[in-house]
Motif scaffolding. Structure first.
Motif, PDB file in Angstrom:
ATOM      1  N   TYR A  31       0.823  -1.211   0.000  1.00 51.16           N
ATOM      2  CA  TYR A  31       0.000   0.000   0.000  1.00 51.16           C
ATOM      3  C   TYR A  31       0.855   1.259   0.000  1.00 51.16           C
ATOM      4  CZ  TYR A  31      -4.689  -1.953   0.649  1.00 51.16           C
ATOM      5  OH  TYR A  31      -5.887  -2.574   0.468  1.00 51.16           O
ATOM      6  N   ASN A  32       1.920   1.263   0.777  1.00 52.25           N
ATOM      7  CA  ASN A  32       2.794   2.437   0.859  1.00 52.25           C
ATOM      8  C   ASN A  32       3.385   2.758  -0.512  1.00 52.25           C
ATOM      9  OD1 ASN A  32       4.184   4.547   1.941  1.00 52.25           O
ATOM     10  ND2 ASN A  32       5.717   3.303   2.973  1.00 52.25           N
ATOM     11  N   GLN A  33       3.887   1.751  -1.199  1.00 52.99           N
ATOM     12  CA  GLN A  33       4.455   1.958  -2.534  1.00 52.99           C
ATOM     13  C   GLN A  33       3.387   2.434  -3.514  1.00 52.99           C
ATOM     14  OE1 GLN A  33       6.237  -1.719  -3.740  1.00 52.99           O
ATOM     15  NE2 GLN A  33       7.673  -1.757  -2.026  1.00 52.99           N
ATOM     16  N   ILE A  34       2.196   1.851  -3.420  1.00 54.90           N
ATOM     17  CA  ILE A  34       1.111   2.253  -4.308  1.00 54.90           C
ATOM     18  C   ILE A  34       0.715   3.692  -4.039  1.00 54.90           C
ATOM     19  CG2 ILE A  34      -1.303   1.794  -4.910  1.00 54.90           C
ATOM     20  CD1 ILE A  34      -0.660  -1.197  -4.230  1.00 54.90           C
ATOM     21  N   GLY A  35       0.675   4.082  -2.755  1.00 55.34           N
ATOM     22  CA  GLY A  35       0.365   5.463  -2.392  1.00 55.34           C
ATOM     23  C   GLY A  35       1.382   6.436  -2.960  1.00 55.34           C
ATOM     24  N   ILE A  36       2.647   6.080  -2.910  1.00 51.34           N
ATOM     25  CA  ILE A  36       3.697   6.944  -3.466  1.00 51.34           C
ATOM     26  C   ILE A  36       3.550   7.050  -4.976  1.00 51.34           C
ATOM     27  CG2 ILE A  36       6.194   7.129  -3.842  1.00 51.34           C
ATOM     28  CD1 ILE A  36       6.525   5.915  -0.999  1.00 51.34           C
ATOM     29  N   LEU A  37       3.261   5.927  -5.642  1.00 48.84           N
ATOM     30  CA  LEU A  37       3.057   5.963  -7.097  1.00 48.84           C
ATOM     31  C   LEU A  37       1.882   6.871  -7.456  1.00 48.84           C
ATOM     32  CD1 LEU A  37       3.572   2.212  -8.084  1.00 48.84           C
ATOM     33  CD2 LEU A  37       5.083   4.136  -8.592  1.00 48.84           C
ATOM     34  N   LYS A  38       0.800   6.781  -6.686  1.00 49.68           N
ATOM     35  CA  LYS A  38      -0.353   7.634  -6.953  1.00 49.68           C
ATOM     36  C   LYS A  38      -0.049   9.090  -6.604  1.00 49.68           C
ATOM     37  CE  LYS A  38      -4.535   6.006  -6.242  1.00 49.68           C
ATOM     38  NZ  LYS A  38      -5.717   5.364  -5.630  1.00 49.68           N
ATOM     39  N   ALA A  39       0.782   9.319  -5.587  1.00 55.15           N
ATOM     40  CA  ALA A  39       1.132  10.684  -5.180  1.00 55.15           C
ATOM     41  C   ALA A  39       1.981  11.378  -6.241  1.00 55.15           C
ATOM     42  CB  ALA A  39       1.876  10.669  -3.846  1.00 55.15           C
ATOM     43  N   ILE A  40       2.796  10.633  -6.969  1.00 54.44           N
ATOM     44  CA  ILE A  40       3.615  11.266  -8.006  1.00 54.44           C
ATOM     45  C   ILE A  40       2.862  11.407  -9.323  1.00 54.44           C
ATOM     46  CG2 ILE A  40       5.815  10.582  -6.989  1.00 54.44           C
ATOM     47  CD1 ILE A  40       6.028   8.368  -9.069  1.00 54.44           C
ATOM     48  N   GLY A  41       1.587  11.002  -9.311  1.00 55.11           N
ATOM     49  CA  GLY A  41       0.755  11.296 -10.468  1.00 55.11           C
ATOM     50  C   GLY A  41       0.319  10.124 -11.313  1.00 55.11           C
ATOM     51  N   SER A 113      -6.750 -12.670 -10.464  1.00 57.69           N
ATOM     52  CA  SER A 113      -6.417 -12.345  -9.080  1.00 57.69           C
ATOM     53  C   SER A 113      -5.864 -10.939  -8.958  1.00 57.69           C
ATOM     54  CB  SER A 113      -5.385 -13.331  -8.534  1.00 57.69           C
ATOM     55  OG  SER A 113      -5.905 -14.620  -8.515  1.00 57.69           O
ATOM     56  N   THR A 114      -5.037 -10.540  -9.898  1.00 57.19           N
ATOM     57  CA  THR A 114      -4.474  -9.195  -9.870  1.00 57.19           C
ATOM     58  C   THR A 114      -5.566  -8.151  -9.988  1.00 57.19           C
ATOM     59  OG1 THR A 114      -2.463 -10.015 -10.918  1.00 57.19           O
ATOM     60  CG2 THR A 114      -2.815  -7.652 -10.967  1.00 57.19           C
ATOM     61  N   ILE A 115      -6.488  -8.363 -10.905  1.00 60.15           N
ATOM     62  CA  ILE A 115      -7.566  -7.393 -11.119  1.00 60.15           C
ATOM     63  C   ILE A 115      -8.484  -7.341  -9.908  1.00 60.15           C
ATOM     64  CG2 ILE A 115      -9.603  -6.909 -12.523  1.00 60.15           C
ATOM     65  CD1 ILE A 115      -7.921  -8.076 -14.905  1.00 60.15           C
ATOM     66  N   VAL A 116      -8.865  -8.504  -9.375  1.00 57.21           N
ATOM     67  CA  VAL A 116      -9.768  -8.545  -8.222  1.00 57.21           C
ATOM     68  C   VAL A 116      -9.115  -7.914  -6.999  1.00 57.21           C
ATOM     69  CG1 VAL A 116     -10.886 -10.121  -6.589  1.00 57.21           C
ATOM     70  CG2 VAL A 116     -11.092 -10.520  -9.032  1.00 57.21           C
ATOM     71  N   SER A 117      -7.860  -8.234  -6.761  1.00 57.54           N
ATOM     72  CA  SER A 117      -7.180  -7.716  -5.579  1.00 57.54           C
ATOM     73  C   SER A 117      -6.853  -6.234  -5.695  1.00 57.54           C
ATOM     74  CB  SER A 117      -5.882  -8.485  -5.330  1.00 57.54           C
ATOM     75  OG  SER A 117      -6.160  -9.832  -5.110  1.00 57.54           O
ATOM     76  N   SER A 118      -6.656  -5.754  -6.888  1.00 62.17           N
ATOM     77  CA  SER A 118      -6.273  -4.354  -7.083  1.00 62.17           C
ATOM     78  C   SER A 118      -7.460  -3.402  -7.089  1.00 62.17           C
ATOM     79  CB  SER A 118      -5.505  -4.205  -8.393  1.00 62.17           C
ATOM     80  OG  SER A 118      -4.346  -4.987  -8.375  1.00 62.17           O
ATOM     81  N   ARG A 119      -8.675  -3.919  -7.147  1.00 65.37           N
ATOM     82  CA  ARG A 119      -9.857  -3.046  -7.178  1.00 65.37           C
ATOM     83  C   ARG A 119      -9.960  -2.167  -5.942  1.00 65.37           C
ATOM     84  NH1 ARG A 119     -15.126  -6.346  -8.398  1.00 65.37           N
ATOM     85  NH2 ARG A 119     -14.491  -7.021  -6.348  1.00 65.37           N
ATOM     86  N   LYS A 120      -9.554  -2.690  -4.802  1.00 62.07           N
ATOM     87  CA  LYS A 120      -9.660  -1.940  -3.546  1.00 62.07           C
ATOM     88  C   LYS A 120      -8.783  -0.697  -3.566  1.00 62.07           C
ATOM     89  CE  LYS A 120      -9.353  -2.529   1.424  1.00 62.07           C
ATOM     90  NZ  LYS A 120      -9.003  -3.420   2.518  1.00 62.07           N
ATOM     91  N   ILE A 121      -7.706  -0.735  -4.313  1.00 63.93           N
ATOM     92  CA  ILE A 121      -6.754   0.378  -4.369  1.00 63.93           C
ATOM     93  C   ILE A 121      -7.421   1.635  -4.901  1.00 63.93           C
ATOM     94  CG2 ILE A 121      -4.626   1.182  -5.438  1.00 63.93           C
ATOM     95  CD1 ILE A 121      -3.756  -1.757  -5.476  1.00 63.93           C
ATOM     96  N   THR A 122      -8.301   1.499  -5.868  1.00 63.70           N
ATOM     97  CA  THR A 122      -8.927   2.670  -6.483  1.00 63.70           C
ATOM     98  C   THR A 122      -9.831   3.406  -5.508  1.00 63.70           C
ATOM     99  OG1 THR A 122     -10.765   1.353  -7.323  1.00 63.70           O
ATOM    100  CG2 THR A 122      -8.867   1.654  -8.780  1.00 63.70           C
ATOM    101  N   LYS A 123     -10.330   2.721  -4.499  1.00 63.20           N
ATOM    102  CA  LYS A 123     -11.238   3.342  -3.542  1.00 63.20           C
ATOM    103  C   LYS A 123     -10.510   4.100  -2.433  1.00 63.20           C
ATOM    104  CE  LYS A 123     -14.605  -0.233  -4.463  1.00 63.20           C
ATOM    105  NZ  LYS A 123     -15.227  -1.441  -3.994  1.00 63.20           N
ATOM    106  N   LEU A 124      -9.219   3.852  -2.276  1.00 63.94           N
ATOM    107  CA  LEU A 124      -8.465   4.498  -1.205  1.00 63.94           C
ATOM    108  C   LEU A 124      -7.742   5.738  -1.723  1.00 63.94           C
ATOM    109  CD1 LEU A 124      -6.887   1.330   0.448  1.00 63.94           C
ATOM    110  CD2 LEU A 124      -8.842   2.643   1.283  1.00 63.94           C
ATOM    111  N   SER A 125      -7.671   6.751  -0.872  1.00 68.08           N
ATOM    112  CA  SER A 125      -6.957   7.962  -1.245  1.00 68.08           C
ATOM    113  C   SER A 125      -5.456   7.751  -1.044  1.00 68.08           C
ATOM    114  CB  SER A 125      -7.436   9.147  -0.420  1.00 68.08           C
ATOM    115  OG  SER A 125      -7.020   8.991   0.923  1.00 68.08           O
ATOM    116  N   VAL A 126      -4.675   8.690  -1.557  1.00 65.62           N
ATOM    117  CA  VAL A 126      -3.221   8.612  -1.426  1.00 65.62           C
ATOM    118  C   VAL A 126      -2.822   8.629   0.035  1.00 65.62           C
ATOM    119  CG1 VAL A 126      -1.063   9.794  -1.981  1.00 65.62           C
ATOM    120  CG2 VAL A 126      -2.866   9.673  -3.676  1.00 65.62           C
ATOM    121  N   ILE A 127      -3.447   9.474   0.823  1.00 62.03           N
ATOM    122  CA  ILE A 127      -3.094   9.591   2.246  1.00 62.03           C
ATOM    123  C   ILE A 127      -3.410   8.292   2.974  1.00 62.03           C
ATOM    124  CG2 ILE A 127      -3.654  10.807   4.392  1.00 62.03           C
ATOM    125  CD1 ILE A 127      -4.122  13.296   2.631  1.00 62.03           C
ATOM    126  N   GLU A 128      -4.546   7.666   2.665  1.00 63.90           N
ATOM    127  CA  GLU A 128      -4.894   6.401   3.293  1.00 63.90           C
ATOM    128  C   GLU A 128      -3.903   5.306   2.920  1.00 63.90           C
ATOM    129  OE1 GLU A 128      -9.720   6.521   3.720  1.00 63.90           O
ATOM    130  OE2 GLU A 128      -8.873   6.121   1.747  1.00 63.90           O
TER     131      GLU A 128
END
Length: 132
Positions: A31-41, A113-128
């Motif tokens: 999650y931390n890495q994903i948040g950083i990726l989303k934070a950089i755009g 599995s990748t698609i199903v597991s990654s769906r939750k990521i779109t619902k979370l904000s960068v800060i979360e």
């Protein structure tokens, strides 16, 4: 023959569910890495692409290694299980289809599995994502 297929599908389903739970755990750990990726755009689709490519690559390697190791163990088993006169108890036949079907199924299951597991990521904000 139908019973064997049912047993195979049941075991495949169990392993798929096990893999899905493991992959959800891996996504949660990143999650931390994903948040950083989303934070950089990076957009959610780009994050999906990164994880899809990464997991398919790892899945390809692990599926190939699993098939090769399994093939090796079946050959070893075939050499060890012989009649007292030394003739083999069964003949080992490995048509290409017996390798391609499980390999293709694993790649499809990994992609799902990748698609199903990654769906939750779109619902979370960068800060979360970063604070988890």
């Amino acid at each position: 023959k139908l019973r064997t297929l049912a047993i195979f599908l049941r075991f495949s389903w169990y392993f798929y569910l096990l893999y899905l739970q493991y992959f959800k755990f891996i996504i949660h750990e990143k999650y931390n890495q994903i948040g950083i990726l989303k934070a950089i755009g990076l957009k959610n689709t780009n994050v999906y692409q990164i994880f899809l490519i990464q997991t398919i690559f790892i899945g390809l390697i692990s599926s190939l290694l699993g098939l090769l190791v399994g093939y090796g163990f079946v050959n070893l088993y075939g050499m060890l299980i012989v009649y007292p006169d030394g003739t083999p108890r069964f003949e080992l036949l490995f048509p290409l289809r017996n390798f391609l079907v499980p390999f293709t199924m694993m790649i499809i299951m990994i992609a799902i599995s990748t698609i199903v597991s990654s769906r939750k990521i779109t619902k979370l904000s960068v800060i979360e994502l970063i604070k988890i």
